[in-house]
Design a protein around this motif. Structure first.
Motif, mmCIF file in Angstrom:
data_model
loop_
_atom_site.group_PDB
_atom_site.id
_atom_site.type_symbol
_atom_site.label_atom_id
_atom_site.label_comp_id
_atom_site.label_asym_id
_atom_site.label_seq_id
_atom_site.Cartn_x
_atom_site.Cartn_y
_atom_site.Cartn_z
ATOM 1 N N ILE A 1 0.860 -1.184 0.000
ATOM 2 C CA ILE A 1 0.000 0.000 0.000
ATOM 3 C C ILE A 1 0.896 1.234 0.000
ATOM 4 O O ILE A 1 1.657 1.474 0.945
ATOM 5 C CB ILE A 1 -0.947 0.006 1.212
ATOM 6 N N ILE A 2 0.814 1.986 -1.088
ATOM 7 C CA ILE A 2 1.685 3.139 -1.297
ATOM 8 C C ILE A 2 0.942 4.429 -0.963
ATOM 9 O O ILE A 2 -0.206 4.641 -1.389
ATOM 10 C CB ILE A 2 2.166 3.188 -2.758
ATOM 11 N N ASP A 3 1.588 5.288 -0.186
ATOM 12 C CA ASP A 3 1.112 6.651 0.040
ATOM 13 C C ASP A 3 1.525 7.451 -1.197
ATOM 14 O O ASP A 3 2.716 7.691 -1.421
ATOM 15 C CB ASP A 3 1.759 7.216 1.311
ATOM 16 N N VAL A 4 0.542 7.824 -2.022
ATOM 17 C CA VAL A 4 0.854 8.447 -3.308
ATOM 18 C C VAL A 4 1.562 9.789 -3.115
ATOM 19 O O VAL A 4 2.520 10.097 -3.823
ATOM 20 C CB VAL A 4 -0.429 8.611 -4.152
ATOM 21 N N ALA A 5 1.110 10.598 -2.165
ATOM 22 C CA ALA A 5 1.734 11.911 -1.951
ATOM 23 C C ALA A 5 3.169 11.773 -1.455
ATOM 24 O O ALA A 5 4.064 12.495 -1.897
ATOM 25 C CB ALA A 5 0.911 12.724 -0.955
ATOM 26 N N ALA A 6 3.395 10.812 -0.555
ATOM 27 C CA ALA A 6 4.737 10.617 0.003
ATOM 28 C C ALA A 6 5.620 9.781 -0.905
ATOM 29 O O ALA A 6 6.840 9.731 -0.707
ATOM 30 C CB ALA A 6 4.636 9.954 1.372
ATOM 31 N N ARG A 7 5.002 9.089 -1.873
ATOM 32 C CA ARG A 7 5.727 8.245 -2.827
ATOM 33 C C ARG A 7 6.551 7.158 -2.112
ATOM 34 O O ARG A 7 7.717 6.945 -2.413
ATOM 35 C CB ARG A 7 6.637 9.086 -3.731
ATOM 36 N N LYS A 8 5.891 6.465 -1.212
ATOM 37 C CA LYS A 8 6.571 5.357 -0.528
ATOM 38 C C LYS A 8 5.545 4.362 -0.005
ATOM 39 O O LYS A 8 4.377 4.710 0.216
ATOM 40 C CB LYS A 8 7.437 5.873 0.611
ATOM 41 N N VAL A 9 6.007 3.126 0.178
ATOM 42 C CA VAL A 9 5.155 2.092 0.750
ATOM 43 C C VAL A 9 4.966 2.386 2.237
ATOM 44 O O VAL A 9 5.934 2.510 2.987
ATOM 45 C CB VAL A 9 5.768 0.685 0.563
ATOM 46 N N LYS A 10 3.711 2.508 2.657
ATOM 47 C CA LYS A 10 3.445 2.792 4.068
ATOM 48 C C LYS A 10 2.983 1.555 4.833
ATOM 49 O O LYS A 10 2.978 1.549 6.066
ATOM 50 C CB LYS A 10 2.410 3.899 4.207
ATOM 51 N N GLU A 11 2.595 0.510 4.076
ATOM 52 C CA GLU A 11 2.084 -0.689 4.727
ATOM 53 C C GLU A 11 2.138 -1.854 3.749
ATOM 54 O O GLU A 11 1.911 -1.674 2.553
ATOM 55 C CB GLU A 11 0.641 -0.446 5.177
ATOM 56 N N THR A 12 2.442 -3.042 4.265
ATOM 57 C CA THR A 12 2.381 -4.257 3.459
ATOM 58 C C THR A 12 1.465 -5.246 4.166
ATOM 59 O O THR A 12 1.662 -5.540 5.353
ATOM 60 C CB THR A 12 3.774 -4.875 3.260
ATOM 61 N N VAL A 13 0.467 -5.723 3.440
ATOM 62 C CA VAL A 13 -0.539 -6.616 4.003
ATOM 63 C C VAL A 13 -0.393 -7.993 3.368
ATOM 64 O O VAL A 13 -0.368 -8.116 2.138
ATOM 65 C CB VAL A 13 -1.964 -6.072 3.742
ATOM 66 N N ASN A 14 -0.321 -9.019 4.191
ATOM 67 C CA ASN A 14 -0.233 -10.385 3.686
ATOM 68 C C ASN A 14 -1.641 -10.924 3.485
ATOM 69 O O ASN A 14 -2.396 -11.111 4.442
ATOM 70 C CB ASN A 14 0.538 -11.279 4.667
ATOM 71 N N VAL A 15 -2.008 -11.175 2.226
ATOM 72 C CA VAL A 15 -3.345 -11.694 1.915
ATOM 73 C C VAL A 15 -3.289 -13.164 1.501
ATOM 74 O O VAL A 15 -4.300 -13.741 1.110
ATOM 75 C CB VAL A 15 -4.039 -10.850 0.826
ATOM 76 N N HIS A 16 -2.102 -13.740 1.547
ATOM 77 C CA HIS A 16 -1.919 -15.187 1.341
ATOM 78 C C HIS A 16 -2.432 -15.661 -0.020
ATOM 79 O O HIS A 16 -3.019 -16.737 -0.118
ATOM 80 C CB HIS A 16 -2.600 -15.965 2.467
ATOM 81 N N THR A 17 -2.202 -14.869 -1.038
ATOM 82 C CA THR A 17 -2.524 -15.326 -2.391
ATOM 83 C C THR A 17 -1.355 -16.137 -2.936
ATOM 84 O O THR A 17 -0.203 -15.919 -2.557
ATOM 85 C CB THR A 17 -2.802 -14.140 -3.329
ATOM 86 N N LYS A 18 -1.679 -17.064 -3.836
ATOM 87 C CA LYS A 18 -0.638 -17.899 -4.432
ATOM 88 C C LYS A 18 -0.054 -17.266 -5.690
ATOM 89 O O LYS A 18 1.120 -17.417 -5.993
ATOM 90 C CB LYS A 18 -1.213 -19.276 -4.757
ATOM 91 N N ARG A 19 -0.894 -16.549 -6.447
ATOM 92 C CA ARG A 19 -0.425 -15.890 -7.683
ATOM 93 C C ARG A 19 -1.436 -14.801 -8.052
ATOM 94 O O ARG A 19 -2.279 -14.966 -8.917
ATOM 95 C CB ARG A 19 -0.290 -16.926 -8.816
ATOM 96 N N SER A 20 -1.385 -13.706 -7.288
ATOM 97 C CA SER A 20 -2.343 -12.625 -7.526
ATOM 98 C C SER A 20 -2.171 -12.071 -8.933
ATOM 99 O O SER A 20 -1.056 -11.944 -9.439
ATOM 100 C CB SER A 20 -2.178 -11.519 -6.490
#
Length: 317
Positions: free
Chosen positions: A206-225
């Motif tokens: 999840i990227i903060d568009v204004a800050a231009r950086k990843v602010k959070e990474t969420v594990n959704v346990h997909t095999k091949r999104s």
């Protein structure tokens, strides 16, 4: 045959040929574009395209559909289709660009990616010319989206999202590392966040568009999104898992899973209706499109649109 009968037949033919409004456009990898009446689920028209098309977009004036023809020996064309006439009017040769994929329509132009060349390009239907190309330097430039005069691309092999912005005559690029294999992505309706589905590690960056950086990474346990889409009301995020056959439904605010719906084999393209009521999800391996009621999160119908459905677009005039 009387003139009255001829007139009646002409009226009947015109009614049969009329494009529904709204209409669902479904691209089939067999090499066809299906025009579907959403109210009945019936295919009312079919147009041949180039080889192994992957994505489709509707021009901003609602008259044309453009497909990215990814397959063939080199994969180097776009098909430009007159929707109402139901025929291909141009086969755009992108040479030397190869493997066109992602598409986005804005300002009367069509933006596209050329995955092999690591570039984003722009096609002008009015002149039938490619009038701009910019390299990303990132491997696997795949999907593209424009928001507030900024272009965003997902670079699968590069493990990154690119933000391209124009200043005067120059374009600047910001590269944001996300995770392994970002492919499907979408920008939240308020423009504040970009969610990128990392196909190689089962997470969403999840990227903060204004800050231009990843602010959070969420594990959704997909095999091949494969694809990720916000509902237009911003409440829900849908992720298709190509390997498991699941559609993962997430609450956008809490980042928590609401439901996981198995839809079959090779779950790929996602389209959400403008009212956030339904989602169409391509079960490419099963040759159908599942219709999901987003209130009950249940499958209400299956559409037989052709062999290998994938990319979709919504036509509303």
């Amino acid at each position: 045959m009387t003139l009255r009968l001829l007139a009646a037949l002409a009226t009947l033919c015109a009614a049969v040929a009329q494009t529904p409004n709204p209409a669902l456009l479904v691209l089939n990898k067999e090499g066809s574009l299906a025009i579907v009446d959403p109210s009945s689920g019936a295919v009312v028209g079919r147009v041949p395209t180039g080889e192994q098309p992957h994505e489709v977009v509707v021009s901003t004036d609602g008259k044309l559909a453009v497909t990215s023809n990814y397959g063939g020996p080199d994969g180097r064309t776009l098909s430009v289709i007159d929707i109402d006439a139901r025929k291909e009017i141009h086969r755009v040769d992108l040479t030397p660009l190869r493997r066109p994929h992602g598409l986005f329509a804005a300002g009367g132009k069509i933006y596209f990616t050329a995955e092999f060349n690591k570039v984003v390009g722009r096609y002008d239907p009015a002149t039938n010319q490619v009038d701009w190309v910019m390299g990303t330097g990132q491997a696997g430039t795949h999907m593209v989206q424009l928001d507030h005069d900024r272009l965003f691309t997902a670079n699968i092999a590069g493990g990154s999202i690119s933000i391209l912005e124009q200043t005067g005559q120059n374009w600047n690029q910001t590269v944001i590392e996300t995770g392994k294999g970002p492919e499907g992505f979408d920008i939240s309706p308020d423009g504040r966040e970009l969610w990128a589905a990392n196909s190689g590690d089962g997470t969403i960056a999840i990227i903060d568009v204004a800050a231009r950086k990843v602010k959070e990474t969420v594990n959704v346990h997909t095999k091949r999104s494969n694809r990720l889409k916000f509902t237009p009301d911003g409440s829900t995020v849908l992720v298709s898992d190509l390997a498991s056959g699941d559609l993962v439904v997430l609450d956008a605010a809490t980042r928590k899973e609401r439901k996981r719906i198995n839809l079959g084999h090779d779950i790929a393209g996602i389209l959400v209706t403008p009212d956030s009521a339904r989602a169409y999800v391509a079960a490419t391996g099963d040759n159908n499109v599942a219709v999901i009621d987003l209130k009950t999160l249940t499958v209400t119908k299956r559409l037989d649109t052709g062999k290998g459905p994938d990319g979709m677009a919504w036509l509303q005039r």
